[in-house]
Scaffold this motif. Structure first.
Motif, short mmCIF file in Angstrom:
data_model
loop_
_atom_site.label_atom_id
_atom_site.label_comp_id
_atom_site.label_asym_id
_atom_site.label_seq_id
_atom_site.Cartn_x
_atom_site.Cartn_y
_atom_site.Cartn_z
N LYS A 114 1.85 14.59 1.86
CA LYS A 114 2.12 13.61 0.81
C LYS A 114 3.60 13.26 0.70
N GLU B 169 2.76 6.72 0.42
CA GLU B 169 3.61 6.82 -0.76
C GLU B 169 4.95 6.15 -0.47
N GLU B 170 5.65 5.76 -1.52
CA GLU B 170 6.96 5.16 -1.34
C GLU B 170 8.02 6.23 -1.11
#
Length: 470
Positions: free
Chosen positions: A174, A229-230
């Motif tokens: 993640k 995700e950024e």
């Protein structure tokens, strides 16, 4: 640490799976495994071997015939668990490999046991973290929901490949601490930790997975199952130590970064030396750049002997491990005699091997031995991937010295991590003295970040400055 490779093809992919997995061998030393799926027979095949005293190819080549007919498969080189695992669940049958470091493993295992789940695999008497990850996955309504369940619960990092009856699912950690790159050729697709696995297998880089991104690979295309995700915290040590020179992460080639890193350091170094040399293997790229930046010749005053010493050969006895480490490096007395030599290396962890090497270099005729390190001092053990995290903080030479100075290995760590602070300067001088070096300099964090070429906020630098998020 560990690395993996997976391929899905319109034809037999056994050769790609075998060689692609082998190209990750520099990332792990304990176990290797492969799993394949034969679509016609609707059957999974799995093989796992111990690699602590032999190469991956030596162990797996005799059993390759078992994988004939497989048009998809995954393989792993691991420093932790026996894997792949093959699971039958409400999501269907699948095999799984992971590159993971789970800090809260025991806590999560107990939670699953409390839910009346059980563990069939143990690794050295401990919970197999790949099995724990698979149990978290099968709690989901589907594979994406299950992988997100892993992201929600673990502390540390986890990237994975799942071999299903409908292709391969690749999911990057993640926070993006470890990489996954997807390659493409006419027959299908592959996903791996190391892009260097693609070159000789005729894959072209198609896509670098973003943090938390999940994709499914089929022979005819890529399906994005979860957007990235950024935020990202990719391990900066990939470019310093882990990575193979021809590999690329986030578009930045390992050897280019090491060369630039050395060139930046060398251009500021006014030390009078006769030549520059790299400590094999990961110090060589830096040393070539250092020599260019410093305007001094590069010479191979020390070489690595590998024909009869597999990288993975790691005896259980510490004394024997130290002896093996010494045997692999051979100093060139003709190149060293009466020379002032500047050596480049990736890092200093315990310092034991380097201290022994320095003694040999002086014994073999060096007049001065200067050492330049590609990264800042390792102050903090890594909780995210299996490098310094596999050792206690007190095994780091920096923490032992801090304890000697402060009476507490955890005292004033921020001051010792601050380049050129009085505490930092005193610590580096003590490391130099203990190792018997003529001079010692570590890279500055700002310079390492500049060489990598990514914004600091996208890099994990926890082992240098203690920053990083779970």
């Amino acid at each position: 640490m560990g690395g993996f490779f997976g391929a899905v093809s319109r034809k037999n992919c056994t050769a790609d799976l075998f060689y692609g997995t082998d190209y990750n061998s520099h990332l792990g030393t304990r176990r290797g495994g492969m799993a394949g799926y034969n679509k016609e027979e609707k059957a999974f095949t799995r093989s796992i071997h111990n690699l602590e005293n032999s190469y991956f190819r030596t162990k797996f080549e005799p059993t390759l015939s078992r994988f004939q007919g497989c048009t998809s498969g995954i393989g792993v080189i691991s420093d932790t668990d026996a894997q792949p695992l093959v699971i039958n669940s409400h999501l269907g049958r699948f095999a799984i490999v992971t590159v993971a470091k789970i800090q809260n493993l025991d806590e999560l295992a107990q939670q699953l046991l409390d839910q009346n789940m059980h563990f069939a695999e143990l690794s050295s008497g401990k919970t197999n973290q790949t099995e724990l990850i698979s149990l978290l996955i099968i709690q989901g309504r589907n594979f994406v929901d299950g992988i997100e369940n892993v992201f929600r619960h673990i502390k540390g990092s986890c990237s994975m490949l799942l071999l299903t009856e409908d292709g391969i699912i690749a999911a990057r950690d993640k926070w993006g601490r470890t990489p996954i790159v997807v390659g493409r050729k006419a027959e299908g697709f592959a996903a791996t930790s190391e892009s260097t696995a693609f070159d000789n297998l005729d894959y072209e880089i198609e896509h670098f997975l973003g943090p938390g991104e999940i994709v499914r690979l089929r022979p005819d295309g890529i399906e994005q199952m979860r957007k990235p995700e950024e935020r990202m915290q990719i391990c900066s040590f990939l470019w310093v130590y882990y990575g193979f020179p021809t590999s690329t992460y986030e578009g930045r080639n390992v050897e280019e970064v090491r060369y630039a890193n050395g060139q930046l350091m060398g251009s500021e170094d006014q030390t009078e030396v006769d030549c520059v040399c790299g400590i094999p293997d990961s110090g060589v790229g830096m040393a070539l750049g250092y020599a260019a930046g410093m305007g001094r010749p590069y010479q191979r005053a020390i070489s690595k002997y590998t024909p009869t010493w597999p990288r993975s050969f790691t005896p259980a006895n510490q004394e024997m491990r130290s002896l093996v480490a010494k045997m692999k490096l051979i100093a060139n007395r003709a190149m060293l005699k009466d020379k002032r030599v500047l050596f480049c290396d990736d890092s200093i962890v315990r310092g034991t091997q380097l201290r022994d090497n320095v003694k040999v270099l002086f014994h073999d005729g060096a007049r001065e031995v200067h050492m330049r390190i590609a990264c800042p001092p390792l102050i903090y053990g890594c909780p995210f991937i299996g490098f310094t995290s596999s050792k206690s903080d007190m095994e780091l030479i920096t923490r032992r010295i801090i304890k000697d100075f402060e009476g507490d290995e955890n005292a004033n760590l921020d001051k010792y991590a601050a380049t050129d602070s009085p505490e930092y300067t005193r610590m580096v001088e003590e490391i130099r003295r203990q190792l018997g070096l003529t001079s010692l300099r570590f890279n500055k964090l700002e310079q390492l970040v500049k060489a990598i070429g990514l914004p600091k906020c996208k890099l994990c630098t926890h082992c240098f400055d203690g920053t990083g998020c779970f």
